[in-house]
Design a protein around this motif. Structure first.
Motif, PDB file in Angstrom:
ATOM      1  N   ASP A 273       6.778   8.904  17.303  1.00 47.60           N
ATOM      2  CA  ASP A 273       7.275  10.239  17.644  1.00 47.60           C
ATOM      3  C   ASP A 273       8.295  10.733  16.629  1.00 47.60           C
ATOM      4  N   VAL A 274       8.951   9.805  15.937  1.00 58.11           N
ATOM      5  CA  VAL A 274       9.855  10.175  14.844  1.00 58.11           C
ATOM      6  C   VAL A 274       9.100  10.240  13.525  1.00 58.11           C
ATOM      7  N   ILE A 275       8.200   9.292  13.307  1.00 61.67           N
ATOM      8  CA  ILE A 275       7.496   9.200  12.026  1.00 61.67           C
ATOM      9  C   ILE A 275       6.582  10.404  11.780  1.00 61.67           C
ATOM     10  N   ASN A 276       5.761  10.743  12.761  1.00 57.04           N
ATOM     11  CA  ASN A 276       4.739  11.770  12.535  1.00 57.04           C
ATOM     12  C   ASN A 276       5.297  13.109  12.050  1.00 57.04           C
ATOM     13  N   PRO A 277       6.374  13.641  12.657  1.00 53.41           N
ATOM     14  CA  PRO A 277       6.886  14.922  12.160  1.00 53.41           C
ATOM     15  C   PRO A 277       7.489  14.836  10.754  1.00 53.41           C
ATOM     16  N   ASN A 278       7.874  13.627  10.329  1.00 51.12           N
ATOM     17  CA  ASN A 278       8.525  13.453   9.030  1.00 51.12           C
ATOM     18  C   ASN A 278       7.602  12.908   7.950  1.00 51.12           C
ATOM     19  N   ARG A 279       6.363  12.609   8.309  1.00 49.23           N
ATOM     20  CA  ARG A 279       5.525  11.852   7.389  1.00 49.23           C
ATOM     21  C   ARG A 279       5.218  12.613   6.101  1.00 49.23           C
ATOM     22  N   LEU A 280       4.995  13.912   6.175  1.00 45.73           N
ATOM     23  CA  LEU A 280       4.716  14.681   4.954  1.00 45.73           C
ATOM     24  C   LEU A 280       5.913  14.648   4.018  1.00 45.73           C
ATOM     25  N   ASP A 281       7.120  14.839   4.565  1.00 48.53           N
ATOM     26  CA  ASP A 281       8.326  14.785   3.729  1.00 48.53           C
ATOM     27  C   ASP A 281       8.510  13.396   3.142  1.00 48.53           C
ATOM     28  N   TRP A 282       8.247  12.363   3.957  1.00 50.08           N
ATOM     29  CA  TRP A 282       8.362  10.995   3.447  1.00 50.08           C
ATOM     30  C   TRP A 282       7.353  10.735   2.336  1.00 50.08           C
ATOM     31  N   THR A 283       6.156  11.246   2.502  1.00 53.27           N
ATOM     32  CA  THR A 283       5.117  11.046   1.484  1.00 53.27           C
ATOM     33  C   THR A 283       5.534  11.671   0.158  1.00 53.27           C
ATOM     34  N   ASN A 284       6.043  12.890   0.211  1.00 51.70           N
ATOM     35  CA  ASN A 284       6.492  13.560  -1.015  1.00 51.70           C
ATOM     36  C   ASN A 284       7.639  12.799  -1.663  1.00 51.70           C
ATOM     37  N   ARG A 285       8.549  12.323  -0.845  1.00 53.05           N
ATOM     38  CA  ARG A 285       9.686  11.565  -1.374  1.00 53.05           C
ATOM     39  C   ARG A 285       9.220  10.236  -1.966  1.00 53.05           C
ATOM     40  N   TRP A 286       8.293   9.568  -1.277  1.00 52.58           N
ATOM     41  CA  TRP A 286       7.734   8.298  -1.775  1.00 52.58           C
ATOM     42  C   TRP A 286       7.106   8.505  -3.151  1.00 52.58           C
ATOM     43  N   ASN A 287       6.333   9.574  -3.292  1.00 52.64           N
ATOM     44  CA  ASN A 287       5.655   9.841  -4.570  1.00 52.64           C
ATOM     45  C   ASN A 287       6.650  10.123  -5.688  1.00 52.64           C
ATOM     46  N   ARG A 288       7.763  10.744  -5.352  1.00 54.85           N
ATOM     47  CA  ARG A 288       8.783  11.062  -6.369  1.00 54.85           C
ATOM     48  C   ARG A 288       9.643   9.854  -6.722  1.00 54.85           C
ATOM     49  N   GLN A 289      10.011   9.057  -5.724  1.00 51.70           N
ATOM     50  CA  GLN A 289      11.044   8.054  -5.938  1.00 51.70           C
ATOM     51  C   GLN A 289      10.513   6.626  -6.053  1.00 51.70           C
ATOM     52  N   VAL A 290       9.473   6.307  -5.324  1.00 51.75           N
ATOM     53  CA  VAL A 290       8.994   4.912  -5.268  1.00 51.75           C
ATOM     54  C   VAL A 290       7.774   4.712  -6.149  1.00 51.75           C
ATOM     55  N   GLU A 291       6.747   5.496  -5.910  1.00 53.20           N
ATOM     56  CA  GLU A 291       5.475   5.343  -6.636  1.00 53.20           C
ATOM     57  C   GLU A 291       5.447   6.264  -7.840  1.00 53.20           C
ATOM     58  N   ARG A 292       6.310   5.980  -8.792  1.00 51.00           N
ATOM     59  CA  ARG A 292       6.465   6.866  -9.964  1.00 51.00           C
ATOM     60  C   ARG A 292       6.155   6.120 -11.257  1.00 51.00           C
TER      61      ARG A 292
ATOM     62  N   PRO B 172       0.816  -1.216   0.000  1.00 45.62           N
ATOM     63  CA  PRO B 172       0.000   0.000   0.000  1.00 45.62           C
ATOM     64  C   PRO B 172       0.844   1.257   0.000  1.00 45.62           C
ATOM     65  N   SER B 173       0.259   2.317  -0.506  1.00 41.90           N
ATOM     66  CA  SER B 173       0.915   3.614  -0.524  1.00 41.90           C
ATOM     67  C   SER B 173       1.274   4.043   0.886  1.00 41.90           C
ATOM     68  N   ILE B 174       2.232   4.950   0.988  1.00 39.28           N
ATOM     69  CA  ILE B 174       2.648   5.462   2.286  1.00 39.28           C
ATOM     70  C   ILE B 174       1.559   6.311   2.933  1.00 39.28           C
TER      71      ILE B 174
ATOM     72  N   GLU C  63      15.777   3.378  -0.413  1.00 40.31           N
ATOM     73  CA  GLU C  63      16.615   2.756  -1.433  1.00 40.31           C
ATOM     74  C   GLU C  63      16.138   1.339  -1.741  1.00 40.31           C
ATOM     75  N   PHE C  64      15.857   0.561  -0.683  1.00 41.33           N
ATOM     76  CA  PHE C  64      15.382  -0.811  -0.866  1.00 41.33           C
ATOM     77  C   PHE C  64      14.040  -0.834  -1.585  1.00 41.33           C
ATOM     78  N   MET C  65      13.112   0.028  -1.171  1.00 40.98           N
ATOM     79  CA  MET C  65      11.795   0.050  -1.797  1.00 40.98           C
ATOM     80  C   MET C  65      11.887   0.471  -3.258  1.00 40.98           C
ATOM     81  N   LYS C  66      12.691   1.481  -3.530  1.00 39.58           N
ATOM     82  CA  LYS C  66      12.793   2.008  -4.899  1.00 39.58           C
ATOM     83  C   LYS C  66      13.484   1.024  -5.842  1.00 39.58           C
ATOM     84  N   GLU C  67      14.597   0.470  -5.415  1.00 39.61           N
ATOM     85  CA  GLU C  67      15.429  -0.331  -6.309  1.00 39.61           C
ATOM     86  C   GLU C  67      15.014  -1.796  -6.376  1.00 39.61           C
ATOM     87  N   GLN C  68      14.537  -2.369  -5.263  1.00 38.83           N
ATOM     88  CA  GLN C  68      14.325  -3.810  -5.223  1.00 38.83           C
ATOM     89  C   GLN C  68      12.864  -4.241  -5.101  1.00 38.83           C
TER      90      GLN C  68
END
Length: 344
Positions: free
Chosen positions: A325-344, A164-166, A194-199
């Motif tokens: 506590d680490v994920i929540n503050p970074n989730r928007l940045d991770w989502t944008n990165r996921w859309n650019r690099q993984v789900e492309r 599923p999507s991030i 890297e693992f998700m994108k490449e493999q």
């Protein structure tokens, strides 16, 4: 009684339960709609009202809706107790919406993984994020049961895999476990990307977040394997689908349904009593049967059928927790990165 806004009434779908409505201000419970609301209305709340002279107004909504209500009503909260997924619940705790439990004796039999820091919330149901798979397809192809998060990169699953999507918690769990598998962590997420994108991405048919669509893909044999929840798989298997659930050797991830008393609630004692009722073995067993939530406390007894698919007993020890506590503050940045690099 607390004043209900027209917006809340329109959006939430309110359910009023109890007698003697003029005698006391009701307890406002914010929780899920759908089958959860049905179970609450038919079984959980009536059993609670047999023991308490109270009224309950049930405010239905998903976790995002409930968190948004808490944010919109800061300083003048309508809700007294809420149930949410663990990710949004950690946000609620960090934003100061949840009050520490005063009667912690009810938590003595709760699994450690279901305890929140300072007891500001508690898990009332456990779901495992791991591997759902079509047992018939695996048998026909001579494939062994998936046993590791690195199996997502196995080329034999090319075009037969869904992660599923991030935007979905299962996608977040897969990314974090991919990072941990490759020497990273929530605080060092690059190895996961890297693992998700490449493999992994080359094997994926779609990044489907919808439970309904996922079920359809399985039933049409368009996919053989997905990252999914034990409760979701149990619901699909109950239709006759030859589905099975596997716990990766590195650990399936705990997805908790959590409850907390809202800071400033004038019904604190009743709110805590309601949470204690949710943790009672009878309620835990009912929620396992109707919702596919593994028990959060040790004394619930499940049937062999439920115990085989839900996190229960020793399987709870196989669950790992992610650091929200680490994920929540970074989730928007991770989502944008996921859309650019993984789900492309």
């Amino acid at each position: 009684m607390k004043k209900m806004t027209s917006q809340t009434t329109a959006m939430a779908g309110l359910l009023f339960l109890g007698m003697n409505t003029a005698l006391a201000e009701p307890l406002y419970v914010g929780s899920y709609g759908g089958s959860t609301e049905q179970a609450m209305r038919d079984k959980i709340i009536p059993a609670f009202l047999e023991e308490h002279d109270a009224e309950i107004i049930y405010v239905a909504g998903n976790s995002t809706d409930t968190l948004a209500k808490l944010q919109a009503q800061r300083g003048d909260q309508e809700l007294d107790v809420v149930l949410m997924d663990d990710g949004p619940m950690y946000q609620a705790v960090n934003l100061g919406f949840c009050s520490p439990m005063q009667d912690t004796t009810m938590l003595d039999d709760v699994y450690d993984i279901a305890r929140f820091p300072d007891d500001k919330a508690v898990g009332v149901g456990l779901v495992a994020s791991g591997f759902a798979y079509n047992a018939d397809m695996f048998e026909r192809n001579g494939w062994e049961t998936p046993s590791s998060w690195k199996d997502l990169a196995d080329e034999k699953f090319a075009g037969k895999l869904v992660v599923p999507s991030i935007s979905n918690t299962y996608g977040v769990h897969a990314l974090v476990m991919a990072a941990r598998l490759n020497g990273g962590s929530e605080s060092d997420i690059d190895p996961g990307f890297e693992f998700m994108k490449e493999q992994v991405a080359p094997n994926i048919l779609s990044f489907e977040p919808s439970a309904g669509k996922m079920s359809e893909l399985f039933q049409n044999e368009e996919i053989a394997l997905s990252v999914w929840g034990s409760g979701r798989l149990r619901a699909l298997a109950s239709t006759g689908f030859p589905g099975a659930f596997a716990y990766p050797e590195e650990g399936a991830v705990a997805l908790m349904v959590a409850a907390c008393v809202i800071e400033g609630s004038e019904k604190r004692e009743l709110a805590e009593a309601f949470i204690e009722h949710l943790l009672a073995p009878e309620s835990q067993e009912l929620l396992a049967d109707t919702q596919g939530w593994g028990p959060a406390q040790r004394h619930a007894q499940l049937s062999d059928e439920l115990a085989s698919v839900l996190p229960y007993g020793e399987k709870v020890d196989q669950l790992v927790a992610v650091d929200w506590d680490v994920i929540n503050p970074n989730r928007l940045d991770w989502t944008n990165r996921w859309n650019r690099q993984v789900e492309r």
